[in-house]
Design an enzyme around this catalytic site. Sequence first.
Site, short mmCIF file in Angstrom:
data_model
loop_
_atom_site.label_atom_id
_atom_site.label_comp_id
_atom_site.label_asym_id
_atom_site.label_seq_id
_atom_site.Cartn_x
_atom_site.Cartn_y
_atom_site.Cartn_z
N ASN A 8 0.41 -0.74 0.06
CA ASN A 8 0.00 0.59 0.30
C ASN A 8 1.23 1.30 -0.27
O ASN A 8 0.66 2.35 -0.27
CB ASN A 8 -0.93 0.11 0.80
CG ASN A 8 -0.46 0.25 2.70
OD1 ASN A 8 0.85 -0.34 2.75
ND2 ASN A 8 -1.00 0.01 3.51
N CYS A 9 2.91 1.54 -0.51
CA CYS A 9 2.79 2.31 -0.38
C CYS A 9 2.69 3.02 -1.51
O CYS A 9 3.41 2.13 -2.86
CB CYS A 9 4.42 2.05 -0.29
SG CYS A 9 5.34 3.40 0.22
N ASN A 10 3.02 4.06 -1.78
CA ASN A 10 3.06 4.88 -3.18
C ASN A 10 4.13 4.78 -3.76
O ASN A 10 3.97 4.65 -4.85
CB ASN A 10 1.92 6.26 -3.33
CG ASN A 10 1.19 7.04 -2.69
OD1 ASN A 10 0.52 5.69 -3.04
ND2 ASN A 10 0.51 7.38 -2.16
N LYS A 13 3.52 1.35 -4.98
CA LYS A 13 3.64 1.31 -6.09
C LYS A 13 3.99 2.49 -7.41
O LYS A 13 3.85 1.54 -8.49
CB LYS A 13 1.79 1.94 -5.94
CG LYS A 13 0.80 0.99 -5.20
CD LYS A 13 0.15 1.62 -5.07
CE LYS A 13 -1.04 0.93 -3.68
NZ LYS A 13 -2.00 1.72 -3.31
#
Length: 115
Positions: A8-10, A13
């Site tokens: 869930n880390c930008n 991603k």
Amino acid sequence: MTVYGIPNCNTVKKALDWLKTHQVEYEFHDFKKKGITAEKLNEWCNIFGWETVLNRKGLTWKKLTKEEQAKIDNQDLAVAYLKENTSAIKRPVIEQNSKAVLIGFDEDNYLKTLG
């Protein structure tokens, strides 16, 4: 190739999107589910420096008091903290042939290192 991070880390991603776009195959290692060893953290610290591996910009670090932050002033203390607080590891870390080659995401560095 192994990509270490949390899904869930930008930044993770962005890195995964870059790898997919450039058709680079990888295995994903989720810190949250699989954890991380002190040995692996020490390897990364020896390559990038513990100050780089420790993500001081993230919420996990910022939740610490100034006094708690000040006490983490060397690699051994940083590794102990990161082993218990994997969200404070700068991400992603990318290994090729079991050796860390990249940390974080910078498109120019990815192009240079991974082609």
